[in-house]
Write a protein that holds these residues in place. Structure first.
Motif: not given
Ligand SMILES: Nc1ncnc2c1ncn2[C@@H]1O[C@H](COP(=O)(O)OP(=O)(O)OP(=O)(O)O)[C@@H](O)[C@H]1O
Ligand SMILES: [Mg+2]
Length: 256
Positions: A16, A37-41, A83
């Motif tokens: 990720a 889906g970029a990996g922020k969370t 979130e």
């Protein structure tokens, strides 16, 4: 204050985050934006100890915090509003705020702060005795932020605070974050409203498929030809790539 260096996070076979580095200095609002889906969370979860990185370092106030437990990190001053705002639906607004204050040693001051936060967030003040689950989405988000703030975190991290809210309510939430910035609160803001988040932040990082592809102050990021390309998944200069200068910068929602 926070320094993330070469962070790699894997979920089984999926990587990720591929060696991500970013920093937040005291008193700054830093935006972390990027498509779904970029990996922020994942980055936020790694910081609070909810996922264990495969490699890389995370330092807070100069000390490594990888492998610390989430509850210890809260005590050290890092608070995440996740979130989907996890408030206690069956408890009242006041009870939720009181729980936020529960980690504080100064019990009497904490109690006073509950009252102060009801003034600071008038929508919450009006509904202080209501069950949190009966508040509107925007009110619940304000409650989640207020509950995190009342613990007096050194670093407040917000994961998509405007998600799913009507435009006017999104304005309110951005208003709250602006006030935090003006008050000198240190904030790491993850947002799907990328343009607005970048405009509000002191500095921003654009994450795409687990890598930082762009960083800098608002002007640098907004004016960079790769900014919109990062969202649309097209390399700048490629056939069909958007021309950033032709797109109004303040148009708000830029999602994947
Ligand atoms: N628990 C998990 N197990 C397996 N893969 C996961 C898990 N959580 C996230 N991923 C994957 O890791 C990648 C990054 O996910 P992450 O949730 O960090 O993205 P995001 O930038 O927060 O996206 P969004 O904007 O949709 O919230 C995605 O490819 C996702 O499918
Ligand atoms: Mg996310």
């Amino acid at each position: 204050m926070l320094a993330v260096t070469d962070l790699v996070v894997r979920y089984g076979q999926t990587t990720a985050l591929h060696g991500v580095s970013f920093a937040v200095n005291r008193g700054e609002v830093v935006a972390l934006v990027g498509p779904n889906g970029a990996g922020k969370t994942t980055a936020l979860k790694a910081i609070v100890g909810l996922v264990t990185p495969a490699s890389g370092s995370i330092e807070f106030d100069g000390a490594t915090i990888v492998k610390h437990k989430p509850e210890n990190l809260l005590r050290r001053g890092i608070s995440l509003v996740p979130e989907g705002r996890h408030i206690f639906a069956s408890l009242t607004v006041v009870e939720n705020l009181a729980l936020g204050a529960a980690t504080r040693a100064d019990r009497r001051a904490a109690k006073k702060d509950v009252a102060a936060f009801l003034d600071r967030f008038p929508a919450l003040g009006r509904r202080r005795r209501s069950q949190a689950g009966k508040l509107s989405g925007g009110e619940q988000q304000q409650l989640a932020i207020a509950r995190a703030l009342i613990a007096q975190p050194e670093l407040l991290m917000l994961d998509e605070p405007s998600l799913g809210l009507a435009p006017l309510v999104v304005d309110q939430i951005f208003g709250v974050v602006s006030e935090l910035r003006d008050a000198g609160t240190t904030v790491l803001l993850v947002e799907q409203n990328a343009t607005r988040a970048v405009e509000l932040a002191d500095r921003s990082y654009v994450l795409r498929t687990g890598e930082i592809v762009l960083e800098g102050d608002s002007q640098t990021v907004l004016n960079h030809e790769d900014f919109l390309a990062s969202y649309l998944g097209v390399a700048a200069g490629a056939p069909g790539a958007p021309v950033a200068s032709g797109v109004p910068a303040a148009s708000g929602e830029v999602t994947a």
